[in-house]
Design a protein around this motif. Structure first.
Motif, PDB file in Angstrom:
ATOM      1  N   ASN A   7       0.807  -1.187  -0.012  1.00  0.00           N
ATOM      2  CA  ASN A   7       0.052   0.110  -0.121  1.00  0.00           C
ATOM      3  C   ASN A   7       0.947   1.185  -0.074  1.00  0.00           C
ATOM      4  OD1 ASN A   7      -2.430  -1.566   0.194  1.00  0.00           O
ATOM      5  ND2 ASN A   7      -1.579  -2.070   2.381  1.00  0.00           N
ATOM      6  N   ILE A   8       0.671   2.122  -0.784  1.00  0.00           N
ATOM      7  CA  ILE A   8       1.614   3.252  -1.046  1.00  0.00           C
ATOM      8  C   ILE A   8       0.791   4.464  -0.823  1.00  0.00           C
ATOM      9  CG2 ILE A   8       2.856   1.821  -2.552  1.00  0.00           C
ATOM     10  CD1 ILE A   8       1.582   3.386  -4.920  1.00  0.00           C
ATOM     11  N   GLU A   9       1.445   5.445  -0.626  1.00  0.00           N
ATOM     12  CA  GLU A   9       1.109   6.984  -0.415  1.00  0.00           C
ATOM     13  C   GLU A   9       1.268   7.642  -1.795  1.00  0.00           C
ATOM     14  OE1 GLU A   9       2.824   9.085   2.553  1.00  0.00           O
ATOM     15  OE2 GLU A   9       1.634   8.180   4.081  1.00  0.00           O
ATOM     16  N   PRO A  10       0.460   8.774  -2.030  1.00  0.00           N
ATOM     17  CA  PRO A  10       0.667   9.610  -3.439  1.00  0.00           C
ATOM     18  C   PRO A  10       2.463  10.014  -3.364  1.00  0.00           C
ATOM     19  CG  PRO A  10      -1.220  10.324  -2.357  1.00  0.00           C
ATOM     20  CD  PRO A  10      -0.587   9.433  -1.417  1.00  0.00           C
ATOM     21  N   GLY A  11       2.795   9.888  -4.421  1.00  0.00           N
ATOM     22  CA  GLY A  11       4.145  10.208  -4.554  1.00  0.00           C
ATOM     23  C   GLY A  11       4.556  11.642  -4.333  1.00  0.00           C
ATOM     24  N   SER A  32      21.085  15.324 -13.557  1.00  0.00           N
ATOM     25  CA  SER A  32      21.475  14.134 -14.502  1.00  0.00           C
ATOM     26  C   SER A  32      20.443  13.865 -15.519  1.00  0.00           C
ATOM     27  CB  SER A  32      21.530  13.142 -13.598  1.00  0.00           C
ATOM     28  OG  SER A  32      20.446  12.684 -12.848  1.00  0.00           O
ATOM     29  N   GLY A  33      19.033  14.652 -15.564  1.00  0.00           N
ATOM     30  CA  GLY A  33      18.154  14.438 -16.355  1.00  0.00           C
ATOM     31  C   GLY A  33      16.695  13.851 -16.020  1.00  0.00           C
ATOM     32  N   PRO A  34      16.831  12.825 -15.218  1.00  0.00           N
ATOM     33  CA  PRO A  34      15.634  12.207 -14.714  1.00  0.00           C
ATOM     34  C   PRO A  34      14.623  13.070 -13.963  1.00  0.00           C
ATOM     35  CG  PRO A  34      17.085  11.017 -13.880  1.00  0.00           C
ATOM     36  CD  PRO A  34      17.838  11.867 -14.666  1.00  0.00           C
ATOM     37  N   ASN A  35      13.390  12.598 -14.020  1.00  0.00           N
ATOM     38  CA  ASN A  35      12.205  13.405 -12.963  1.00  0.00           C
ATOM     39  C   ASN A  35      12.365  12.336 -11.831  1.00  0.00           C
ATOM     40  OD1 ASN A  35      10.402  14.834 -11.773  1.00  0.00           O
ATOM     41  ND2 ASN A  35       8.827  14.115 -13.324  1.00  0.00           N
ATOM     42  N   LEU A  36      12.325  12.647 -10.450  1.00  0.00           N
ATOM     43  CA  LEU A  36      12.479  11.934  -9.358  1.00  0.00           C
ATOM     44  C   LEU A  36      11.210  12.293  -8.546  1.00  0.00           C
ATOM     45  CD1 LEU A  36      13.983   9.565  -7.236  1.00  0.00           C
ATOM     46  CD2 LEU A  36      15.152  11.862  -6.519  1.00  0.00           C
ATOM     47  N   VAL A  37      10.660  11.092  -8.361  1.00  0.00           N
ATOM     48  CA  VAL A  37       9.377  11.001  -7.239  1.00  0.00           C
ATOM     49  C   VAL A  37       9.652  10.281  -6.240  1.00  0.00           C
ATOM     50  CG1 VAL A  37       7.052  10.753  -7.120  1.00  0.00           C
ATOM     51  CG2 VAL A  37       7.771  11.613  -9.423  1.00  0.00           C
ATOM     52  N   TRP A  38       9.391  10.269  -4.862  1.00  0.00           N
ATOM     53  CA  TRP A  38       9.853   9.473  -3.689  1.00  0.00           C
ATOM     54  C   TRP A  38       8.088   9.120  -3.374  1.00  0.00           C
ATOM     55  CZ3 TRP A  38       8.257   9.749   1.487  1.00  0.00           C
ATOM     56  CH2 TRP A  38       9.005   8.766   2.183  1.00  0.00           C
ATOM     57  N   VAL A  39       8.108   7.661  -3.243  1.00  0.00           N
ATOM     58  CA  VAL A  39       6.790   7.186  -2.848  1.00  0.00           C
ATOM     59  C   VAL A  39       7.048   6.391  -1.504  1.00  0.00           C
ATOM     60  CG1 VAL A  39       5.128   5.548  -3.304  1.00  0.00           C
ATOM     61  CG2 VAL A  39       5.987   7.113  -5.100  1.00  0.00           C
ATOM     62  N   LYS A  40       6.098   6.769  -0.427  1.00  0.00           N
ATOM     63  CA  LYS A  40       6.431   5.797   0.994  1.00  0.00           C
ATOM     64  C   LYS A  40       5.364   4.517   0.662  1.00  0.00           C
ATOM     65  CE  LYS A  40       5.616   6.563   5.811  1.00  0.00           C
ATOM     66  NZ  LYS A  40       4.972   7.465   6.791  1.00  0.00           N
ATOM     67  N   LEU A  41       6.177   3.531   1.054  1.00  0.00           N
ATOM     68  CA  LEU A  41       5.254   2.458   1.273  1.00  0.00           C
ATOM     69  C   LEU A  41       4.555   2.287   2.809  1.00  0.00           C
ATOM     70  CD1 LEU A  41       7.691  -0.192  -0.311  1.00  0.00           C
ATOM     71  CD2 LEU A  41       6.307   1.096  -1.400  1.00  0.00           C
TER      72      LEU A  41
END
Length: 167
Positions: free
Chosen positions: A18-22, A30-39
């Motif tokens: 079960n995850i929370e919204p990122g 370095s280019g990529p888009n980073l999203v952190w998601v809590k479990l």
């Protein structure tokens, strides 16, 4: 080349996370888009015929998701800890990719409707580490999985069907 020469898959576990919204960190230098998601919660349960029996609940975990330019692929980097019903701790981590489509994109955008169950768009390889002797054999296994999303009124669950790669 005969099919018998290729590796086989042995059903091993089902994981429900079960995850929370990122939380969008943004575009990195370095280019990529980073999203952190809590479990926030989850289970890891062995398949009926898998020799190492596991019945575990999530202690803590998070996913660092890097989006490729164009967002057709999201790259997963999950690190978590599970506690088994006999008190052992398992380090459960994985790397993988999500092949984005309109349904999965709607989940990332927070616009998915409850009841949505996506196809198996995630593919990962899992790593399991254990200090407890009864789970040490898991460290020697190579595990792969497919995953899908379940959107509920109270959140999103990621379901993984995990198999051990065998010769």
């Amino acid at each position: 080349m005969a099919d018998a020469e290729f590796p086989k898959l042995k059903p091993a576990f089902t994981a429900l996370l079960n995850i929370e919204p990122g939380l969008p960190i943004g575009t990195l230098s370095s280019g990529p888009n980073l999203v952190w998601v809590k479990l926030v919660s989850g289970t890891l349960v062995s398949h009926d015929h898998f020799p190492t029996k596991v019945n575990a609940k999530l202690v803590a975990g998070a996913d660092w998701i890097h989006g490729d330019p164009g967002d057709a692929i999201k790259r997963l980097d999950v690190r978590s800890v599970f506690k088994t019903d006999d008190g052992a701790l398992l380090n459960f981590s994985y790397l993988g990719v999500i092949h984005m489509n309109a349904e999965i994109a709607s989940i990332f955008a927070g616009a998915a409707s409850p009841g949505l169950v996506t196809g198996w768009g995630a593919v990962t390889h899992k790593f399991i580490q254990a200090g407890a002797e009864q789970y040490k054999a898991l460290e020697d296994g190579v595990f792969v999985a497919v995953g899908r999303f379940h959107v509920k009124a109270d959140g999103v669950t990621v379901e993984y069907k995990i198999s051990q790669v065998i010769a």
